[in-house]
Design an enzyme around this catalytic site. Structure first.
Site, PDB file in Angstrom:
ATOM      1  N   SER A 101      76.881   8.654 -32.001  1.00  0.00           N
ATOM      2  CA  SER A 101      75.848   9.154 -32.876  1.00  0.00           C
ATOM      3  C   SER A 101      75.798   8.372 -34.003  1.00  0.00           C
ATOM      4  O   SER A 101      74.632   8.734 -34.745  1.00  0.00           O
ATOM      5  CB  SER A 101      76.250  10.914 -33.109  1.00  0.00           C
ATOM      6  N   LYS A 146      74.330  13.377 -43.391  1.00  0.00           N
ATOM      7  CA  LYS A 146      73.943  14.259 -42.283  1.00  0.00           C
ATOM      8  C   LYS A 146      74.279  15.552 -42.633  1.00  0.00           C
ATOM      9  O   LYS A 146      75.224  16.076 -43.279  1.00  0.00           O
ATOM     10  CB  LYS A 146      74.773  13.666 -41.223  1.00  0.00           C
ATOM     11  N   SER A 152      73.279  11.839 -32.305  1.00  0.00           N
ATOM     12  CA  SER A 152      72.679  12.801 -33.188  1.00  0.00           C
ATOM     13  C   SER A 152      72.429  12.684 -34.445  1.00  0.00           C
ATOM     14  O   SER A 152      71.570  13.550 -35.172  1.00  0.00           O
ATOM     15  CB  SER A 152      73.691  14.086 -32.851  1.00  0.00           C
TER      16      SER A 152
HETATM   17  N1  GLN Z   1      75.320  11.699 -27.624  1.00  0.00           N
HETATM   18  C1  GLN Z   1      76.594  12.388 -27.624  1.00  0.00           C
HETATM   19  C2  GLN Z   1      76.816  13.735 -27.325  1.00  0.00           C
HETATM   20  O1  GLN Z   1      75.714  14.278 -27.210  1.00  0.00           O
HETATM   21  C3  GLN Z   1      77.357  11.829 -28.874  1.00  0.00           C
HETATM   22  C4  GLN Z   1      77.201  12.675 -29.923  1.00  0.00           C
HETATM   23  C5  GLN Z   1      77.656  12.424 -31.060  1.00  0.00           C
HETATM   24  O2  GLN Z   1      78.356  11.288 -31.443  1.00  0.00           O
HETATM   25  N2  GLN Z   1      77.820  13.410 -32.099  1.00  0.00           N
HETATM   26  O3  GLN Z   1      77.865  14.106 -27.110  1.00  0.00           O
END
Ligand code: GLN
Length: 487
Positions: free
Chosen positions: A176, A77, A152
């Protein structure tokens, strides 16, 4: 070759049936062909990877001992550093930022002879749930290109699901890794907080962030989790616990395992998700698992708690991107204040700004008692409830996400997007290890995931149990039709 798991590819390489150069050439060819429609990658390193592959082939020829991940391609990532390469976090503000050092995970992967192909797309600074908030491109779901891969870490999930690499790394601050794994029909693992080093992962919510892994199956997950789960002196929150070979902990059944289900927290499931979940429960029973009903009603506070703590920490962490030390600088500024303002105004996207504003507000003097400190209290209550629950059972299960992958662009309201994290954020608030494993398919053909959560530091037990579930339902792991296209 694309159907081979990481362990199978490694065996082919180690036995000399295929060279590392052939492996990377094949995967780059696949990426060049398929990623145009998928948008999983932000950067590829053909030269760097090929020269590493050549070195690895030499090493094998000379009979030098090969690493645990020898010859296995992997993608990271784009919020994880590789020295000398870009780390953009899918943000305009870091579009030219070159990492000054290797993340500990990068170092461990390369020490074990993995071959890093490139960096994958994400929601800007890992804030989001659909990989729609990247400043550069949208990533699509290999199961249905009009749908989101989740987020994400959507690029990393789509890449593995489309068999563009058998491994990828993501980061999981609120779900995520697990949520995109469930949307893309692969396995995703978020370790116990502190099990995998955060050194070299760009911080979002430091008390929640963990690097996590994507793979086709749990055996590969056991392999990469064993390599990365090591104490790191550069991360003050790294756990100093012995390294474990998780491959030795894979289970054949769930006899003697008490599996907790918080039905009081699962009242809003759609019929389809409920049916899928009930089927998984039956699989667990057939494997000898004992079902225990547990009370985790306190989880109704998890979302609010998470979005206060995560934004508070994000507003603090992102203060460093001010045009002075990192990334891009706005050159029209006439003074220092304007330099900060313009750099941040033009460098951050809407969602990141929303989080910074929210986080700054909840921390502002006069309000921190009502929001931030209250959220810390709630976090403690959620942890206590989980610790209590995990006295009467060894595992907790629930769906990974409230729905299967949805159409890209169909969720415009930020709060509705936040709700996609309903079932995942608690594991970050508590630091408990959790994973998502394929549990079948929805009527529209999109995959559905099952989440398992275990006790602190019992990552090997967690992965071991998931393996038993996977063995009982091999049909849950499938290659999406999109990925079967000949290269
Ligand atoms: N969707 C969650 C957020 O927007 C989790 C994001 C993540 O785990 N990086 O904060």
């Amino acid at each position: 070759m694309y159907e081979k798991t990481a362990l199978q590819l490694k065996d082919l390489f180690v036995s000399g049936e295929i060279s590392a150069v052939e492996i990377v050439n094949y995967f780059f060819k696949r990426i060049n062909k398929l990623d145009r429609k998928l948008g999983a990658f932000l950067q590829l390193y053909p030269e760097r990877t090929l020269s590493k592959a050549k070195e690895l082939d030499e090493k094998r020829k000379k009979g030098v001992k090969l690493g645990a991940l020898a010859g296995i391609p992997i993608a990271l990532k784009d919020n994880i550093h590789i020295k000398g390469e870009l780390t953009t976090c899918a943000s305009k503000i870091l579009s030219n930022y070159q990492a000054l050092f290797d993340a500990t995970s990068t170092k461990l992967l390369e020490e074990e002879d993995a071959l890093i192909l490139g960096k994958t797309n994400l929601d800007e600074f890992a804030m989001g749930g659909a990989t729609e908030y990247s400043a550069f491109l949208k990533t699509h779901n290999p199961w249905k290109l009009s749908c989101t891969p989740g987020g994400s870490s959507g690029g990393s999930a789509a890449c593995v699901s489309a068999r563009l690499a058998p491994f990828s790394l993501g980061s999981d601050t609120g779900g995520s890794v697990r949520q995109p794994a469930s949307y893309c029909g692969i396995v995703g693992y978020k370790p116990t907080y502190g099990r995998i080093s955060r050194y070299g992962l760009v911080a979002f919510g430091s008390s929640l962030d963990q690097i996590g892994t994507f793979s086709y199956n749990t055996k590969d997950m056991a392999l990469i989790a064993s390599v990365l789960g090591q104490h790191c002196i550069h991360d003050a929150t790294s756990l100093n616990v012995p390294k474990i070979n998780i491959l030795e902990h894979l289970k054949k059944n769930l006899e003697g395992v008490r599996v907790g289900i918080p039905y009081d927290f699962l009242t809003d499931l759609s019929d389809e998700m409920k049916q899928s979940f009930d089927e998984s429960v039956q699989v667990i029973k057939d494997l000898g698992g004992e079902i225990v009903e547990v009370n985790l009603s306190v989880l109704k506070y998890a979302m609010a708690t998470y979005y206060i703590i995560a934004t508070a920490e994000a507003s603090t962490n992102l203060a460093r991107f001010d045009g002075v030390r990192y990334g891009n600088r706005d050159l029209h500024a006439k003074n220092l204040d304007e330099l900060y303002d313009l750099t941040r105004e033009n460098g951050f996207g809407t969602e990141v700004k929303r989080r910074i504003v929210l986080g700054t507000y909840v921390l502002s003097s006069g309000y921190s008692g009502s929001y931030y400190k209250k959220a810390l209290g709630a976090r403690g209550k959620i942890l206590d409830a989980f610790n209590d629950t995990l006295k009467s059972c060894d595992l907790v299960i629930m769906p990974t996400a409230p729905t299967p992958a949805f159409e890209t662009g169909s969720i415009q309201d930020p709060l509705s997007m936040y709700l996609m994290d309903l079932y995942t954020v608690h594991a970050n608030l508590t630091g408990l290890p959790a994973l998502s494993i394929p549990a079948g398919f929805a009527k529209n053909g999109n995959p559905i995931g099952l989440q398992m959560i275990a006790k602190h530091t019992q990552d090997h037990f967690l992965i071991g149990c998931a393996h038993a579930f996977e063995q009982a339902r091999p049909e849950n792991i499938q290659v999406p039709p999109f990925a079967k296209e000949a290269v």
